[in-house]
Design an enzyme around this catalytic site. Structure first.
Site, PDB file in Angstrom:
ATOM      1  CG  ASP A   1      -0.320  -0.043   2.528  1.00 22.75           C
ATOM      2  OD1 ASP A   1       0.919  -0.087   2.596  1.00 22.75           O
ATOM      3  OD2 ASP A   1      -1.056  -0.053   3.537  1.00 22.75           O
ATOM      4  CB  SER A   2       4.572   1.662  -0.059  1.00 25.57           C
ATOM      5  OG  SER A   2       4.785   0.468  -0.797  1.00 25.57           O
TER       6      SER A   2
ATOM      7  CG  ASP B   1       0.438  -4.114   2.076  1.00 19.83           C
ATOM      8  OD1 ASP B   1       0.307  -4.840   3.082  1.00 19.83           O
ATOM      9  OD2 ASP B   1       1.283  -3.202   2.003  1.00 19.83           O
TER      10      ASP B   1
ATOM     11  CE  LYS C   1       3.108  -5.701   3.921  1.00 17.06           C
ATOM     12  NZ  LYS C   1       2.576  -4.732   4.926  1.00 17.06           N
TER      13      LYS C   1
ATOM     14  CD  GLU D   1       0.443  -1.554   8.459  1.00 19.54           C
ATOM     15  OE1 GLU D   1       1.040  -1.051   7.487  1.00 19.54           O
ATOM     16  OE2 GLU D   1      -0.088  -0.873   9.348  1.00 19.54           O
TER      17      GLU D   1
ATOM     18  CD  GLU E   1       7.957   0.033   7.998  1.00 20.66           C
ATOM     19  OE1 GLU E   1       8.147   1.164   7.504  1.00 20.66           O
ATOM     20  OE2 GLU E   1       6.993  -0.695   7.697  1.00 20.66           O
TER      21      GLU E   1
END
Length: 287
Positions: free
Chosen positions: A66-67, A105, A135, A137, A204
């Protein structure tokens, strides 16, 4: 019912680099790499063109992060990125690659509400985009969602430490895990996602010593980004890695090229030749 870490498949002793050439890399290949101590690289990709370049270069895992919100869609952070956008970008990366494991993501708001919401949106990435894993978080707070996805047959890469989708709650992008209490929480998060069945976990912006400790204690691979050299794998945002990002980049980034300068010079040369009337020349003209 808690899931156990993946076991490498029979015959999965081929190395990620050069050993697997006739199929896509799977999460079982990633588990086997951990057992034999093979380190590997992961890069982000957001389109078919760059996915093909990285796939041909032998990068074993491509993350459709999502970057993309920051480096392709013009957002200030990753929060505005939508599921529809992630499905579109992930599908392009799958089409552009042949060998790499593609991880899609889960954007902000696509899984935090409930495990059921996570299941619905992860299934979209699998069915509509064709990714090999997703993925999301969060450590302990996301464990139940990870467990449900894994039970349904969806491989999950977890992401702990600095979680960019929490930028507003964190007040920026501070290093995580400093101090005894924060370090203990990171370890709990790491063990929680492993117990839930995640096949790997991104660490991270974590102190290197703590990241190495987590790596030693887990049976699943750790993927570092700003977490030192002691993790099993490393990931970078490709525009940072290749020198496309303007301005200041994070401390943990190494720029392996200066593509922004190269592309800018090419554009200037093109414009100059058009202005001078030297392009198109005879060899670029139909008769």
């Amino acid at each position: 019912m808690n899931a156990s870490p993946l076991q490498p498949a029979q015959g999965s002793a081929q190395t990620l680099y050069g050993g697997i050439t006739n199929r896509r890399i799977t999460v079982r290949d990633i588990a086997a790499a951990k057992q034999r101590g093979e380190r590997w690289a992961m890069l982000t990709a957001y389109d078919a063109l760059t996915a093909g370049v990285f796939d041909e270069a032998g990068i074993p895992v491509l993350l459709v992060g999502d970057s993309a919100g920051n480096c392709h869609l013009g957002y200030e952070n990753t929060v505005p990125v939508t599921m529809d956008q992630m499905v579109m970008l992930s599908a392009a990366v799958v089409r552009g690659s042949k060998r790499a494991l593609v991880v899609g993501d889960m954007p902000f708001g696509s899984y935090q509400e409930s495990p059921g919401q996570a299941m619905h949106n992860a299934a979209r990435l699998m069915k509509e985009a064709g990714v090999g894993a997703v993925k999301l978080e969060g450590g302990e707070r996301s464990a139940r969602s990870i467990e449900l996805l894994v039970e349904a047959g969806i491989p999950v890469m977890a992401h702990i430490g600095l979680t960019p989708q929490s930028v507003h709650a964190l007040g920026g992008y501070p290093v995580q895990g400093r101090g005894d209490e924060a370090a203990h929480q990171l370890l709990r998060d790491a063990k929680a996602v492993q117990q839930a069945g995640a096949f790997a976990v991104v660490l991270e912006a974590v102190p290197a010593e703590l990241a190495a400790q987590v790596t030693e204690q887990l049976a699943i691979p750790t993927v570092g980004i700003g977490a030192g050299a002691g993790t099993d794998a490393q990931v970078l945002v490709w525009t940072d890695m290749a020198g496309m990002t303007a301005g200041r980049v994070p401390k943990f980034v190494k720029q392996y090229a200066n593509l922004r300068s190269v592309l800018g010079e090419a554009a200037k040369e093109f414009a100059a030749e058009v202005g001078a009337g030297t392009f198109p020349a005879a060899e670029h003209t139909f008769k």
